[in-house]
Design an enzyme around this catalytic site. Structure first.
Site: not given
Length: 124
Positions: A12, A19, A14-16
């Site tokens: 996903i 990223k 926006n998942c840290d």
């Protein structure tokens, strides 16, 4: 392992952890494809391959918000690969991220989660 063909990162945007993984791959100069579960869904055939490779228990993120927000009755029904697969296809955010497919000379390797040191050793 020497990467010869492809790296595909599933997760996903926006998942840290996703990223960090994507930034690490970019910093290493490694090209990759990104498959966003929110936009493209979870590919059922890939989910089955991941479960065969690493086990459903490794893919199911029981520490995440999605899992904790599920009804306890639904949580209790997840007891094997079939029930986990059904849940993960419906609730993609319950998949531990990122799932990375590393295409290499001797086949396909799959990792779950981001671990820079492990990845660096794997690529050495």
């Amino acid at each position: 392992m020497t990467i010869t063909t492809n790296i595909t990162v599933y997760g996903i945007a926006n998942c840290d952890s996703v990223k960090k993984a994507r930034a690490w791959l970019t910093a290493q100069g490694l090209p990759y494809q990104f498959h966003d579960f929110k936009k493209q869904g979870v590919p059922a055939e890939r989910l089955a391959a991941w479960m065969a490779a690493v086990g459903w228990e490794r893919l199911l993120n029981r520490q995440g918000t999605t899992w904790r927000q599920l009804d306890p009755a639904l949580q209790s029904k997840v007891c094997d690969a079939a029930s986990a697969s059904a849940l993960l296809l419906e609730h993609s955010s319950a998949i531990k991220r990122p799932v990375v497919e590393w295409q290499c000379g001797d086949g396909l390797s799959i990792t779950v989660g981001f671990a820079a040191q492990q990845w660096a050793q794997m690529l050495a």
